[in-house]
Design a protein around this motif. Structure first.
Motif, PDB file in Angstrom:
ATOM      1  N   THR A   2      -3.469   2.482  19.931  1.00 49.43           N
ATOM      2  CA  THR A   2      -4.706   2.166  19.213  1.00 49.43           C
ATOM      3  C   THR A   2      -5.089   3.333  18.320  1.00 49.43           C
ATOM      4  N   LYS A 357       3.516  -9.675   8.431  1.00 44.68           N
ATOM      5  CA  LYS A 357       2.812  -9.579   9.715  1.00 44.68           C
ATOM      6  C   LYS A 357       1.463  -8.871   9.608  1.00 44.68           C
ATOM      7  N   LEU A 358       1.359  -7.913   8.698  1.00 44.05           N
ATOM      8  CA  LEU A 358       0.136  -7.108   8.618  1.00 44.05           C
ATOM      9  C   LEU A 358      -0.663  -7.357   7.348  1.00 44.05           C
ATOM     10  N   SER A 388      -6.409   0.261   9.219  1.00 39.17           N
ATOM     11  CA  SER A 388      -5.857  -0.952   9.822  1.00 39.17           C
ATOM     12  C   SER A 388      -4.339  -0.863   9.925  1.00 39.17           C
ATOM     13  N   GLN A 391      -3.462   1.285  12.782  1.00 41.85           N
ATOM     14  CA  GLN A 391      -3.693   0.645  14.073  1.00 41.85           C
ATOM     15  C   GLN A 391      -2.563  -0.294  14.464  1.00 41.85           C
ATOM     16  N   HIS A 392      -1.986  -0.985  13.494  1.00 37.15           N
ATOM     17  CA  HIS A 392      -1.030  -2.050  13.810  1.00 37.15           C
ATOM     18  C   HIS A 392       0.427  -1.700  13.540  1.00 37.15           C
TER      19      HIS A 392
END
Length: 401
Positions: A2, A357-358, A388, A391-392
């Motif tokens: 995270t 995907k993102l 963001s 994060q991913h």
């Protein structure tokens, strides 16, 4: 993993008020790859649309000489002045790669000659160089530059790779595409000039991003895109040629201004869509309205912030994040985990997976046996888009191991 904002190592720059509204980008996509194809402001899109409407109302009137060529010359003068280049030695071309091919053809290599490249060069230009060398019986050779090399080391390595009497042309990037590294082109040109070796500077990313005075660089050829950081419509670049070479420049396609010589013989190509060039001053007007220096400071600070945030999420220490070498650099790279994106095909697949995907557009390049993520920053970007991604992205990359 995270994302933890506490590892961002500094705050992002404040946004430029209203700048995001100047673009028509899809709000559902984080567009962190301005360096690839740019993004045309809405006002510039409209200016080009008006020019296309004008052409379709009466094509004969639009294309009639000398009215069209006069407009091309006026545009060229405007763009050259912004870049510190001699308008009489400059020519509008569709893009940097077209300008590079034009130079390669006009230099007229001979058997036994060589063209020296660096391993940071743009792939399409390397392909063009090798093709021209095959045609002329010359060879292409590459000098390796470490990604963390300072200016002195870069100049020393290139100087050491030159072969006076054999090296016919040195091709060097002012801002490298795969590694987002700013090279000291003025010092490189000086080193080459000591051996009478011509220098071609690929400055695809320079106009609008970096302050530049082209004539002071001392290169024999310099070509940069206005449709990336200069907000021009796509298909707009300026090729600048030093006086000794101008009479030797030959267009890739011969048209009706051939007898006029350079630069008009290069610029006029019959039924080419000239509206991108004619609308380019509106792009510079947009940049000046926002404030050229304000845009450069914002973009550079935001790119550095994005690099730090994403790098921290991938477990990279600050020392692992390459320094582009210029305060105004609006692109930053960071290494991907070992084994990911190490070939052209793999890098393309990683980039596409991030997009799918993102909902984030980035550049991923294979360079030096490793995959590299390249982030751009423009006035329409926000810090949250990089956060963001931070994060991913780790989970997505873990799935690729």
């Amino acid at each position: 993993m995270t994302y933890d904002r506490s590892v961002s190592a500094g705050d992002p720059p404040p946004p430029i008020p209203g700048a995001r509204l100047l673009f028509s980008l899809d709000a559902a996509i984080a567009y962190l790859n301005h360096g690839a194809f740019g993004a045309v402001p809405i006002g510039v899109q409209r200016a080009q649309r008006r020019l296309r409407d004008e052409a379709e109302r009466n094509p004969m009137a639009f294309f009639r000489a000398p009215a069209l060529t006069d407009r091309i010359v006026h545009t060229r003068r405007h763009l050259a002045q912004f870049l510190g280049a001699d308008p009489e030695g400059s020519a509008l071309v569709p893009n940097t790669t077209a300008g590079v091919s034009l130079v390669l053809q006009s230099v007229r290599l001979r058997p036994g000659d060589e063209v020296l490249l660096t391993d940071h060069g743009y792939g399409a230009n390397a392909l063009a160089t090798r093709r021209q060398c095959r045609r002329d019986g010359a060879t292409a050779r590459t000098v390796a530059l470490p990604v963390d090399a300072g200016d002195d080391e870069v100049v020393a390595r290139i100087r050491g790779a030159l072969r006076p009497g054999r090296t016919r042309l040195l091709v060097v990037d002012q801002i490298t595409s795969p590694t987002a590294k700013v090279l000291p082109v003025r010092e490189i040109a000086t080193a080459a000039r000591a051996h009478d070796i011509p220098v071609l500077v690929d400055a695809a990313h320079v106009p609008g991003m970096l302050p530049v005075d082209v004539d002071r660089i001392g290169a024999d050829f310099w070509v940069g895109n206005l449709h990336k950081w200069g907000y021009a419509p796509r298909g707009t670049a300026l090729l600048v040629v030093a006086p000794p070479w101008r009479r030797r420049m030959e267009p890739l396609v011969v048209s009706w201004e051939q007898d006029a010589g350079f630069p008009l013989n290069v610029e006029f190509q019959g039924t080419l869509d000239y509206t991108s060039w004619l609308a380019a001053p509106t792009g510079l007007f947009t940049l000046r309205t926002l404030g050229v220096e304000a845009v450069r400071r914002h973009n550079a600070a935001l790119a550095a912030y994005g690099q730090r945030v994403v790098g921290a999420a991938l477990g990279l220490a600050p020392a692992d994040l390459p320094d582009p070498g210029a305060a105004e650099a609006s692109m930053r790279v960071l290494p991907l985990p070992s084994g990911i994106g190490t070939t052209y095909a793999e890098a393309h697949a990683v980039r596409q997976r991030i997009a799918d995907k993102l909902a984030t557009e980035v550049a991923v390049n294979a360079w030096g046996g490793r995959g590299w993520l390249r982030l751009s920053a423009q006035v329409y970007n926000q810090a949250e888009e990089y956060e963001s991604l931070a994060q991913h992205l780790p989970a997505l990359l873990n799935d690729l191991r």
